[in-house]
Design an enzyme around this catalytic site. Structure first.
Site, PDB file in Angstrom:
ATOM      1  N   ASP A 163       0.838  -1.196   0.000  1.00  0.00           N
ATOM      2  CA  ASP A 163       0.000   0.000   0.000  1.00  0.00           C
ATOM      3  C   ASP A 163       0.882   1.258   0.000  1.00  0.00           C
ATOM      4  O   ASP A 163       1.862   1.326   0.749  1.00  0.00           O
ATOM      5  CB  ASP A 163      -0.877  -0.041   1.253  1.00  0.00           C
ATOM      6  CG  ASP A 163      -1.866   1.093   1.305  1.00  0.00           C
ATOM      7  OD1 ASP A 163      -2.707   1.173   0.400  1.00  0.00           O
ATOM      8  OD2 ASP A 163      -1.804   1.894   2.254  1.00  0.00           O
TER       9      ASP A 163
ATOM     10  N   GLU B  76       1.822  -0.373  -4.956  1.00  0.00           N
ATOM     11  CA  GLU B  76       0.908   0.715  -5.290  1.00  0.00           C
ATOM     12  C   GLU B  76       1.832   1.923  -5.391  1.00  0.00           C
ATOM     13  O   GLU B  76       2.250   2.479  -4.367  1.00  0.00           O
ATOM     14  CB  GLU B  76      -0.144   0.919  -4.194  1.00  0.00           C
ATOM     15  CG  GLU B  76      -1.174   1.952  -4.569  1.00  0.00           C
ATOM     16  CD  GLU B  76      -2.132   2.300  -3.417  1.00  0.00           C
ATOM     17  OE1 GLU B  76      -3.293   2.587  -3.682  1.00  0.00           O
ATOM     18  OE2 GLU B  76      -1.709   2.297  -2.255  1.00  0.00           O
TER      19      GLU B  76
END
Lengths: 731, 110
Positions: free
Chosen positions: A377, A414
């Site tokens: 993330d 990401e």
């Protein structure tokens, strides 16, 4: 005393004869460090081992080891499970300290009932980066499981002196012959899911809905759909109560449902386990992974190493802040927290101590949980220096890429953060890292809703984005149109605007650039034409996704027309906005079958799963380029700004760089609002065109059975309906 | 926690009573290992057991591994629904044959 037996332990004098010692269990009895040297309030202990960090069982006891670069003293605090007060607090004698590491072995503990924590003494001087407070009992960053949030949303004891309690875990799980599956990444079809949302809805009709265990009951479904990898939204222990508040309108409790706020990186979320109340979450999660592997499904974890649940300077001290604030967090020169994550603090990933912790953590999940890969993330943060500036050669990313234990794990970034660093295409890859391709999502959505000027970019996206990943290959591109963040696929074609009122933030939260189109009415409608168009658009999107080079990712429920009622940021809802309503499967059976067929098609055709970029040449002598582009006229791509349609052809003789002979595949995409006739490129050797997909056809007729595709009416051209996709097979 | 050992035909039957957790698992293991020494047909009657903790489940698996190493067979009898649920969720159930009644367990091993 509940967990420490106060009996006296005497060193045994009998040693095994030398010649039998290796086979004789009593050899273990002659090590002197298996016996205590110290005693504190009846609890016996001795100097410990600095490595490994965390709490580890050793013969007769538990080895505790924790580091702090600036603490002046440390105390080990031991509780019996759930007790209000510790049964003992043992200050580390200074001679037990090795460098910055405090280590101690404590004897005769009941490891199953033990909860432990630390008090760290040191300066409270935020301007210098220190926030020590010895009145707080701190969680061990290396704890293998955590108590305190054992059952999802069970009201905690808000006055607990130690709310997030470090525990040990049994690490002797019987994996039998299980092994991570190690599929080539280009062969994956990823299904992004939230553990609780997947089976919590009553229509899921499972036992223990919303838990790890319940996933097992849906494996059959996942196999029928055809996905071979699930990506779990965060399952590291987090606190669902964090920032919880009642919705001012409905009174319903808003919670941290998604879990992007880690309390402990080594512990699975107990509240996701049916057996969390018994402390068996570790075994339960491993059982699910073993079962998924047995059924050919990989498991990727969405991991959040960019920040922790401790928030900014106003947040709670749970662990890191009280142990070694300056080490664990990126701090401003004034001692406040940099906020590149948008959530209050930023983990100091490129500090060598923190870097080691992240590496230890991922190694642990790969080795002990048999995890197949990780999606990071806001991974751009992992490439920032300690002062927040982007590094050209970030040591953490390099370490992960070259680590031997992680060598076969998928590493997916990401590739952006909330501090404005956007690295899609430029994320430091070291030949290993793949990326969530945000540009794929944006381009596809714009093209699908009929925006002008998208053909040039679409040509790149369906090839695995060579413009972004020229040197890395299409396997660097995780292609997706939807993910947990943002609209579902249905909502992408049912809403122009986000509708986040239920989040109680006056619709300010969530992205505004959704590139969505409601097809003529905002939200639910009875209009038959609009509903037909929406279903067609969903099929268009899935069809393009599953014939694009790269790695497709599908959001849980998109295959059955899941809606979040226009909410594009449902992080706080433990209700139907997030829970997958399995009755949609019956309602939208044709969508499920369509997705299933497309996945089968992708698996059946290696030409769709290249690990290298196309060369735009004919290097096998088939008479065709590996890929060619077409417009309504064959061999003539119309990339002009007003164009909304194009086609491409993949030559089957070039599949896997010519190693495999596949059928030739032709895909025509017409996002213009009127039907267009596409001239078909002629096929050699008597082969003919067959129709696999025509999204302009109603419901079930949109897709034909794999291998039994009917011939096209004409071999010279096809009529591609308004806003439609056709997939043809040349064989 | 109490353990009673009896023999039916050539089967060793271990009747456990109480909870098997970290406090009692050691005693349970000792009693069962001693009783099943060299035996290859074992029934563990858990109908009087209310709770098995992680440590308790591991005692069962350890016993299973030992009996299996002799090509023996082990059957669990009278496991409560709740314990079955826990065993299912944590994977331990996959290693065992379960029967509701002792006589079915005996049949299973005969």
């Amino acid at each position: 005393m509940a967990t420490a037996k106060a009996k006296t332990t005497k060193a045994k004098t009998k040693a095994a004869p030398v010649e039998t010692a290796i086979l004789d269990k009593s050899i273990t009895d002659i090590r002197i460090d298996y016996y205590p040297t110290h005693e504190h309030e009846g609890v016996k202990f001795r100097r410990g081992h600095a490595m490994p960090f965390g709490a580890t069982t050793v013969p007769n006891g538990v080895n505790f080891s924790i580091s702090s670069s600036a603490a002046t003293a440390c105390t080990l605090v031991l509780f019996d499970r759930g007790a209000d007060k510790p049964f003992v607090e043992i200050p580390f004698p200074d001679e037990f300290r090795v460098g910055d590491v405090y280590c101690m072995i404590v004897f005769d503990l009941d490891v199953e009932r033990l909860e432990y924590g630390y008090r760290m003494d040191g300066p409270f001087a935020p301007e210098l980066g220190h926030r020590f407070d010895k009145s707080v009992i701190l969680s061990d960053p290396y704890a293998r499981s955590l108590g305190g949030r054992d059952t999802w949303l069970a009201e905690p004891n808000w006055d607990d002196v130690y709310p997030y309690r470090s525990r040990l875990a049994f690490e002797d799980f019987d994996w039998e012959n299980d092994h991570p599956l190690e599929y080539p990444i280009e062969d994956l079809v990823i299904y992004e899911m939230h553990v609780r949302a997947f089976t919590k809805h009553e229509n899921a009709k499972v036992k223990n809905g919303g838990t790890f265990s319940a996933i097992k009951q849906k494996i059959k479904y996942l196999k029928e759909l055809g996905v071979n990898c699930i990506e779990l939204m965060p399952i590291y222990e987090y606190d669902e109560w964090e920032n919880s508040k009642p919705n001012p309108v409905t009174g319903e409790m808003l919670v941290n449902f998604w879990g992007y706020s880690t309390v402990n990186f080594f512990s699975p979320k107990a509240g996701y386990a049916a057996t969390g109340k018994f402390g068996m979450q570790v075994d339960e999660l491993k059982t699910v992974i073993k079962e998924l592997h047995k059924n050919g499904i990989e498991v990727i974890l969405d991991v959040v190493f960019n920040h922790t649940a401790e928030g900014d300077h106003r947040g709670h001290t749970i662990s890191f802040r009280g142990i070694d604030n300056k080490t664990y967090y990126m701090l401003t020169p004034e001692g406040y927290y940099f906020n590149f994550s948008g959530t209050g603090n930023t983990l100091n990933c490129n500090n060598p101590v923190v870097r080691d912790m992240v590496l230890d953590c991922l190694r642990y999940w790969a080795a002990d949980y048999h995890i197949d890969g990780f999606r990071f993330d806001l991974a751009a943060i992992l490439g920032r220096a300690q002062d927040g500036s982007p590094l050209s050669n970030p040591p953490l990313l390099e370490s992960l890429a070259y680590d031997p234990i992680l060598a076969k794990c998928k590493l997916i970034a990401e590739a952006w953060d909330a501090g404005g660093l956007y690295q899609v295409g430029t994320f430091p890859a070291y030949g290993r890292w793949a990326e969530w391709n945000g540009k794929y999502r944006d381009t596809l959505r714009k093209f699908l809703k009929g925006d002008e000027g998208q053909i040039g970019e679409m040509v790149q996206r369906i090839q695995g984005s060579p413009d972004l990943y020229y040197y890395r290959g299409p396997t660097a591109s995780i292609n997706f149109i939807t993910c947990h963040d943002g609209f579902t696929l249905y909502d992408t074609f049912a809403y122009n605007e986000k509708h986040n009122e239920a989040n109680a933030e006056d619709n300010r939260d969530g992205a505004n650039d959704n590139n969505s189109w409601n097809c003529g009415a905002e939200g639910e409608t009875d209009d038959i034409e609009i509903n037909f168009l929406r279903r067609k658009q969903i099929k268009n999107a899935l069809a393009i996704l599953l014939v694009s080079q790269g790695v497709p990712m599908i959001l849980m429920g998109d295959e059955m027309g899941r809606t979040k009622q226009g909410n594009n940021n449902t992080y706080c809802h433990d209700n139907e906005l997030n829970w997958l309503d399995w009755s949609l499967l019956k309602k939208n059976q044709h969508l499920f079958e369509f997705t299933q067929s497309l996945i089968r098609f992708r698996k059946a055709h290696p030409v769709l799963r290249s690990s290298t970029h196309f060369t735009h040449t004919d290097y096998v002598g088939s008479g065709y380029q590996d890929i060619s582009f077409h417009g309504t006229n064959a061999w003539a791509l119309d990339g002009s700004p007003g164009s909304r349609s194009f086609a491409f052809m993949l030559d089957g003789e070039h599949a896997k760089q010519g190693a495999i002979k596949d059928d030739t595949i032709y895909v025509a995409m017409n996002m213009y609002w009127e039907g267009l006739s596409f001239d078909l490129p002629p096929l050699s050797n008597g082969r003919q065109w067959h129709v696999f997909v025509n999204t302009d056809m109603p419901e079930k007729e949109a897709v034909n059975t794999l291998g039994k595709e009917p011939r096209t009416d004409s071999q010279s051209h096809v009529l591609v309906g308004p806003r439609s996709v056709m997939i043809l097979v040349g064989k | 926690m109490k353990v009673n050992i009896k023999t039916i035909k050539d089967i060793t039957v271990i009747e456990a009573e109480g909870n098997i957790d970290s406090r009692t698992a050691g005693d349970f293991e000792k009693a069962t290992v001693d009783a099943t020494q060299g035996e290859d047909k074992v029934i563990i009657d858990l109908s009087q057991v209310e709770f098995l903790s992680s440590a308790g489940l591991r005692s069962l698996l350890m016993l299973y591994r030992q009996v299996k190493a002799r090509n023996g067979k082990i059957v669990l009898v009278g496991v409560s629904e709740e314990i079955q649920d826990v065993m299912e969720n944590t994977g331990f159930i996959n290693f065992f044959t379960l029967t509701e009644l002792l006589e079915d367990g005996v049949k299973e091993l005969s």
